[in-house]
Design an enzyme around this catalytic site. Structure first.
Site, PDB file in Angstrom:
ATOM      1  N   ALA A  71     -30.030 -21.731 -28.865  1.00  0.00           N
ATOM      2  CA  ALA A  71     -28.945 -22.706 -28.728  1.00  0.00           C
ATOM      3  C   ALA A  71     -29.517 -24.097 -28.513  1.00  0.00           C
ATOM      4  CB  ALA A  71     -28.032 -22.323 -27.560  1.00  0.00           C
ATOM      5  N   ASP A  72     -28.710 -25.076 -28.839  1.00  0.00           N
ATOM      6  CA  ASP A  72     -29.050 -26.467 -28.550  1.00  0.00           C
ATOM      7  C   ASP A  72     -27.764 -27.200 -28.194  1.00  0.00           C
ATOM      8  OD1 ASP A  72     -31.231 -28.524 -28.551  1.00  0.00           O
ATOM      9  OD2 ASP A  72     -29.762 -29.528 -29.827  1.00  0.00           O
TER      10      ASP A  72
END
Length: 190
Positions: A71-72
């Protein structure tokens, strides 16, 4: 309770780890260094997805029967990306920019399973009340905003006293849109 294949969380974020624990998932954390640069022409939503995909691609050859979650999370205001602050002054400037204004928090997520990437994103809008400079300085001096996009954690003091309204997922602002994640995990593991 839904059963999933073994899960790898490719994130050192203690907030993402805690969210998965709260979801009652068994997982292990595996970290890989990934260059988080991105092409200049991408929109904020595309940036978060692009970086999540790059993080997942680092695992492509080594994972077979596990689900890798990458994820970012980015913060965007007026199409300006606010990453993680590098100095206390940088953190103060970001929080002053967010003060009294609405901004977007975007998390891109990639699920790698059996050499297939399933990628999605979520957007939440967050409104800070006007913050006093003393409040901003207190937060930066007493908490650790340096590992957080936009220089703040919604679950910390500044979020508790300063956020007036959220439109969208709270957990997305924390760093992982858990409801969407759960639905996507069901979709890919059946």
């Amino acid at each position: 309770m839904q059963q999933f294949p073994p899960i790898i969380l490719a994130s050192k974020s203690p907030r993402r780890q805690e969210l998965l624990r709260l979801m009652n998932f068994n997982f292990r954390v595996v970290l890989k260094e990934v260059d988080e640069s991105y092409p200049e022409n991408l929109k904020p939503e595309e940036i978060a997805v692009f970086i999540a995909q790059k993080k997942a691609a680092a695992f492509d050859e080594m994972i077979e029967d596990e689900i890798v979650i990458t994820a970012d999370t980015i913060v965007s205001i007026d199409d300006q990306i606010l990453g993680k602050p590098e100095t206390p002054e940088h953190a103060i400037a970001m929080l002053q920019l967010l003060s009294g204004r609405k901004h977007k928090v975007i998390t891109g997520v990639s699920l790698l399973y059996k050499q297939q990437q399933n990628t999605f994103f979520d957007v939440s809008e967050v409104l800070f009340r006007p913050l006093l400079d003393e409040e901003i300085r207190y937060y930066v001096e007493n908490f650790n905003p340096f590992d957080k996009a936009g220089s703040y954690g919604i679950q910390e003091w500044i979020g508790l006293v300063g956020i007036q309204r959220i439109e969208g997922s709270y957990t997305n602002v924390v760093g992982l849109p858990t409801e969407k994640l759960y639905q996507q995990l069901i979709a890919i593991s059946h």
